[in-house]
Write a protein that holds these residues in place. Structure first.
Motif, PDB file in Angstrom:
ATOM      1  N   UNK A   7      12.237   6.837  -1.129  1.00  0.00           N
ATOM      2  CA  UNK A   7      10.802   6.916  -0.884  1.00  0.00           C
ATOM      3  C   UNK A   7      10.438   6.474   0.517  1.00  0.00           C
ATOM      4  N   UNK A   8      11.057   5.384   0.968  1.00  0.00           N
ATOM      5  CA  UNK A   8      10.775   4.909   2.329  1.00  0.00           C
ATOM      6  C   UNK A   8      11.255   5.895   3.382  1.00  0.00           C
ATOM      7  N   UNK A   9      12.374   6.565   3.111  1.00  0.00           N
ATOM      8  CA  UNK A   9      12.879   7.559   4.060  1.00  0.00           C
ATOM      9  C   UNK A   9      11.913   8.731   4.175  1.00  0.00           C
ATOM     10  N   UNK A  11       0.786  -1.219   0.000  1.00  0.00           N
ATOM     11  CA  UNK A  11       0.000   0.000   0.000  1.00  0.00           C
ATOM     12  C   UNK A  11       0.821   1.273   0.000  1.00  0.00           C
ATOM     13  N   UNK A  12       1.914   1.274  -0.772  1.00  0.00           N
ATOM     14  CA  UNK A  12       2.674   2.504  -0.946  1.00  0.00           C
ATOM     15  C   UNK A  12       4.047   2.532  -0.312  1.00  0.00           C
ATOM     16  N   UNK A  13       4.572   1.378   0.052  1.00  0.00           N
ATOM     17  CA  UNK A  13       5.939   1.289   0.566  1.00  0.00           C
ATOM     18  C   UNK A  13       6.788   0.503  -0.422  1.00  0.00           C
ATOM     19  N   UNK A  14       8.102   0.634  -0.308  1.00  0.00           N
ATOM     20  CA  UNK A  14       9.012   0.106  -1.309  1.00  0.00           C
ATOM     21  C   UNK A  14       9.968  -0.923  -0.719  1.00  0.00           C
ATOM     22  N   UNK A  15      10.474  -1.809  -1.575  1.00  0.00           N
ATOM     23  CA  UNK A  15      11.535  -2.732  -1.145  1.00  0.00           C
ATOM     24  C   UNK A  15      12.851  -2.441  -1.851  1.00  0.00           C
ATOM     25  N   UNK A  16      12.865  -1.519  -2.807  1.00  0.00           N
ATOM     26  CA  UNK A  16      14.134  -1.163  -3.452  1.00  0.00           C
ATOM     27  C   UNK A  16      14.397   0.338  -3.457  1.00  0.00           C
ATOM     28  N   UNK A  17      13.372   1.149  -3.281  1.00  0.00           N
ATOM     29  CA  UNK A  17      13.510   2.603  -3.379  1.00  0.00           C
ATOM     30  C   UNK A  17      13.534   3.194  -1.967  1.00  0.00           C
TER      31      UNK A  17
END
Length: 215
Positions: free
Chosen positions: A40-42, A31-37
């Motif tokens: 964006x997560x920061x 729902x809008x979180x990343x595993x490589x970016x």
């Protein structure tokens, strides 16, 4: 990037596509979180802290797992006597497969964690002097370099060097489109498509002449 052998520059594009594919699957599932970016997560982490959002732990955990993947991939790369790039991709493939198995077993959070580790490890494939020389899971730096090469071309420099950076970005973008489409059709079963892509890339690296491997 342009200092790498042509065949490494070529394989970097499907590696970026793999990252885009995996990130899109995770983005839609989480729902809008990343595993490589991680940029964006920061940003999500900072906003969550400011809002006192109870889910602030999620982007923080993903960042930790991604960095752990970078550490693991780097250690594998440096420990390998030869074909270090291939062994890093073995690690990436293993983590993707673990994610697929976790999703089948009903542990989607374990699957997301394994995906983050895999994406961190993937960045250890291309190194020069102990530093990442081609980032395949993030594109901000790639776009900056593409812009610089375009500026250089306008001033009489190479007219084609910028295209390699553009191709890398395009690979990630197309991978994201395919990952989103696969997730909408298959749910987390789409992870197995990523496994198949990763296996193909891994085989490619083991077929390379180790004497020509970038150190």
């Amino acid at each position: 990037m342009i200092q790498h052998p042509t065949r490494e520059r070529i394989v970097a594009t499907p590696m970026a596509a793999l990252a885009g594919f995996v990130d899109a699957v995770a983005f839609l599932h989480l729902g809008g979180y990343f595993v490589s970016f991680m940029t964006g997560n920061t940003t999500r982490l900072g906003a969550s802290i400011a809002e006192a959002n109870a889910r602030m732990w999620l982007p923080a955990l993903l960042i930790v797992l991604f960095v752990s993947g970078v550490v693991a991939g780097t250690l594998v790369r440096q420990a390998a006597v030869s074909r270090g790039q291939g062994w890093v991709m073995v690690l990436v493939t293993a983590m993707l497969a673990l994610a697929g198995l976790a999703s089948i077993a009903g542990f989607p959070w374990l699957a997301m964690g394994a995906l983050a580790v895999a994406m961190g490890a993937e960045n250890a494939v291309f190194e020069r002097n102990g530093e990442v020389s081609i980032g395949v899971t993030y594109m901000t730096g790639t776009l900056v370099k593409m812009g610089q090469r375009i500026a250089s071309a306008l001033r009489g420099g190479s007219r084609t060097a910028w295209a390699w950076y553009g191709l890398l970005w395009l690979g990630l973008a197309l991978g994201a489109v395919m990952g989103a489409g696969a997730f909408l059709a298959l749910g987390l079963g789409a992870i197995w498509i990523a496994v198949a892509i990763s296996v193909t890339i891994t085989v490619f690296f083991f077929l390379l002449d180790p004497a020509n491997e970038t150190a």
